[in-house]
Enzyme design. Sequence first.
Site, PDB file in Angstrom:
ATOM      1  N   LYS A 110      -1.660  -3.049   8.009  1.00  0.00           N
ATOM      2  CA  LYS A 110      -2.511  -2.550   8.927  1.00  0.00           C
ATOM      3  C   LYS A 110      -2.574  -3.368  10.364  1.00  0.00           C
ATOM      4  O   LYS A 110      -2.275  -4.509  10.401  1.00  0.00           O
ATOM      5  CB  LYS A 110      -3.991  -2.765   8.366  1.00  0.00           C
ATOM      6  CG  LYS A 110      -4.076  -1.919   7.103  1.00  0.00           C
ATOM      7  CD  LYS A 110      -5.431  -2.133   6.548  1.00  0.00           C
ATOM      8  CE  LYS A 110      -5.858  -1.119   5.340  1.00  0.00           C
ATOM      9  NZ  LYS A 110      -7.312  -1.202   4.722  1.00  0.00           N
TER      10      LYS A 110
ATOM     11  N   ARG B  63      -1.149  -1.712  -6.994  1.00  0.00           N
ATOM     12  CA  ARG B  63      -1.259  -2.819  -6.186  1.00  0.00           C
ATOM     13  C   ARG B  63      -2.254  -3.942  -6.805  1.00  0.00           C
ATOM     14  O   ARG B  63      -1.996  -5.122  -6.654  1.00  0.00           O
ATOM     15  CB  ARG B  63      -1.837  -2.481  -4.741  1.00  0.00           C
ATOM     16  CG  ARG B  63      -2.109  -3.430  -3.667  1.00  0.00           C
ATOM     17  CD  ARG B  63      -2.604  -2.718  -2.334  1.00  0.00           C
ATOM     18  NE  ARG B  63      -3.285  -3.556  -1.535  1.00  0.00           N
ATOM     19  CZ  ARG B  63      -2.550  -4.232  -0.549  1.00  0.00           C
ATOM     20  NH1 ARG B  63      -1.366  -4.479  -0.598  1.00  0.00           N
ATOM     21  NH2 ARG B  63      -3.154  -5.207   0.319  1.00  0.00           N
TER      22      ARG B  63
ATOM     23  N   HIS C  29      -3.053   2.694  -5.699  1.00  0.00           N
ATOM     24  CA  HIS C  29      -3.637   1.549  -5.446  1.00  0.00           C
ATOM     25  C   HIS C  29      -3.979   0.664  -6.662  1.00  0.00           C
ATOM     26  O   HIS C  29      -4.040  -0.441  -6.718  1.00  0.00           O
ATOM     27  CB  HIS C  29      -5.096   1.682  -4.790  1.00  0.00           C
ATOM     28  CG  HIS C  29      -5.228   0.651  -3.688  1.00  0.00           C
ATOM     29  ND1 HIS C  29      -4.748   0.145  -2.481  1.00  0.00           N
ATOM     30  CD2 HIS C  29      -6.131  -0.382  -3.827  1.00  0.00           C
ATOM     31  CE1 HIS C  29      -5.250  -0.787  -1.871  1.00  0.00           C
ATOM     32  NE2 HIS C  29      -6.177  -1.245  -2.690  1.00  0.00           N
TER      33      HIS C  29
ATOM     34  N   TYR D 294      -9.223  -7.936  -5.409  1.00  0.00           N
ATOM     35  CA  TYR D 294      -8.136  -7.157  -6.146  1.00  0.00           C
ATOM     36  C   TYR D 294      -7.746  -8.390  -7.367  1.00  0.00           C
ATOM     37  O   TYR D 294      -6.559  -7.690  -8.192  1.00  0.00           O
ATOM     38  CB  TYR D 294      -7.058  -7.255  -4.873  1.00  0.00           C
ATOM     39  CG  TYR D 294      -7.449  -6.106  -4.050  1.00  0.00           C
ATOM     40  CD1 TYR D 294      -7.038  -4.787  -4.233  1.00  0.00           C
ATOM     41  CD2 TYR D 294      -7.813  -6.497  -2.862  1.00  0.00           C
ATOM     42  CE1 TYR D 294      -7.594  -3.855  -3.316  1.00  0.00           C
ATOM     43  CE2 TYR D 294      -8.311  -5.555  -1.853  1.00  0.00           C
ATOM     44  CZ  TYR D 294      -7.900  -4.061  -2.054  1.00  0.00           C
ATOM     45  OH  TYR D 294      -8.332  -3.228  -1.143  1.00  0.00           O
TER      46      TYR D 294
ATOM     47  N   HIS E 171      -3.820  -9.598   3.161  1.00  0.00           N
ATOM     48  CA  HIS E 171      -5.021  -9.727   3.704  1.00  0.00           C
ATOM     49  C   HIS E 171      -5.182 -10.641   4.725  1.00  0.00           C
ATOM     50  O   HIS E 171      -4.803 -11.802   4.749  1.00  0.00           O
ATOM     51  CB  HIS E 171      -5.868  -9.909   2.240  1.00  0.00           C
ATOM     52  CG  HIS E 171      -6.092  -8.899   1.442  1.00  0.00           C
ATOM     53  ND1 HIS E 171      -6.180  -9.007   0.162  1.00  0.00           N
ATOM     54  CD2 HIS E 171      -5.793  -7.466   1.577  1.00  0.00           C
ATOM     55  CE1 HIS E 171      -6.457  -7.781  -0.443  1.00  0.00           C
ATOM     56  NE2 HIS E 171      -6.035  -6.982   0.472  1.00  0.00           N
TER      57      HIS E 171
ATOM     58  N   ARG F  42       1.011  -1.232  -0.027  1.00  0.00           N
ATOM     59  CA  ARG F  42       0.072  -0.118  -0.071  1.00  0.00           C
ATOM     60  C   ARG F  42       0.879   1.053  -0.129  1.00  0.00           C
ATOM     61  O   ARG F  42       2.129   1.221   0.416  1.00  0.00           O
ATOM     62  CB  ARG F  42      -1.026  -0.069   1.313  1.00  0.00           C
ATOM     63  CG  ARG F  42      -1.810  -1.226   1.317  1.00  0.00           C
ATOM     64  CD  ARG F  42      -2.794  -1.254   2.764  1.00  0.00           C
ATOM     65  NE  ARG F  42      -3.508  -2.209   2.809  1.00  0.00           N
ATOM     66  CZ  ARG F  42      -3.046  -3.453   3.339  1.00  0.00           C
ATOM     67  NH1 ARG F  42      -1.938  -3.500   4.075  1.00  0.00           N
ATOM     68  NH2 ARG F  42      -4.198  -4.512   3.658  1.00  0.00           N
TER      69      ARG F  42
END
Length: 463
Positions: free
Chosen positions: A313, A388, A385, A420, A411, A289
């Site tokens: 994250k 990505r 993005h 994605y 993820h 990211r």
Amino acid sequence: MEGAAQFHFKGRQRTRRPRGQKQRASISSVAFGRNPLRRDAIGPPGQTIRNRFARAAGSTDASYRMHGRASAKTKQFHLETDDPKVPATLPVPMNAATTLHGMTSSNETLAQEAALPKAVPAADKHFSPLMRQFLDYLKFERHFSDYTIKSYGADLLQFGQFSAGEIGQGATNAPPRSLPGDDLDKRLAATEPLAIREFLAYLYGQNYTKSTTARKLATLRSFYKFLIKRGVAAGNPLSTIRTPKQEKRLPKCLDLEQVQRLLDAPGDGDILSARDRAMLEVLYSSGIRVSELVELEVADMDLQEGVLRVKGKGRKDRLTPIGSQAIKALQRYFEMRQGESRMQGAYAHRVFLNKHGGPLSTRSVRRKLDKYLVSAGLDPGISPHTLRHSFATHLLNNGADLRSVQELLGHQSLSTTQIYTHLTTSRMKEVYDQAHPRAGAPTMANQPSHNGAPSPYYPAKAS
């Protein structure tokens, strides 16, 4: 120029009619933020300060020369004029559009300005105690990212304003008055499902998209679960509220030729170009990211092994590989960076720095990408993005399994990875031709296939 009013604003000179005639000049919508000349006003529409300079001069016979040297610190315009009655410095409020309209004062104009509603300063908007506890819980216990906390805080603030009657059907034309924090918390704790449905109707009337509405509902669900755990709320008013079904849209994806054009656009002639190329190479080679990119540190990189340690994250670290082209771009960037003294400051541990030696921001990455999209002749709607998503799609098209792509993207759920990694039409046709027994076979028996080889014939079962 004698006998004329001259206005200088950021290098632009406007010469108006000579004295004695009606003069009309306006500088509209001057708001002071990051750009002191940004063309948007903080106050409500129509809220202007008129004839401020003329009233200060007390005369209309002066020749005015105004320089745009105002700042958010001084909040003053510096005025130069031949009239000794005019002060050298004139303060002007920066929370409204500043307009010089004519050269005479008018009681009617002043009365209209006094009747206009006053905007609520941003500093007066604050979270209630329960909201602040919830946001602290997300930050320190759940380890949510700063962007997520900011979005959750905006959603809670909007719902609090709706509950207090500041917005929505209960709002009036009177200046909004915020409820005290304790009173607002009591009202939020006693919220009924009907109030949630009214809030949804308000969002629908404001033309919010389904994805934004779903996020606001997710914020409120988490908030009321938090209140129930703390024993503040008896039940969750969203237990009977269904999240609106969202549209399934395939994100944009670049093909290999477009990716190559984009990566070749920066070049490596100087340190900033080398930095931008390394930045784009790392984004596409690793699929990280943009928020993870700007947080990369030199200690997180192992160029010998071709591995990055990424802080994802929820404060979850992961290892992701990078390709040889990205390694070469990084090595070129570090070689040029060693000779720059401005890059050896307090943020030398960061990988990507701006031209002043400070940390690079996500907004700066987007601006750089926009510049290279134009030079490469690509769609200006492409975002960081998109690289990505292109990374994941190209991996899948070349035989990578979905579980590996999930690990590379960081993820937690496999269903998130499927968004994605959509398959292209050509890849689907290739898989179909290889897997389906009758994809390349004739419909009749004993007929050669399209490649000349004998094809199996599967007769239909008797009914």
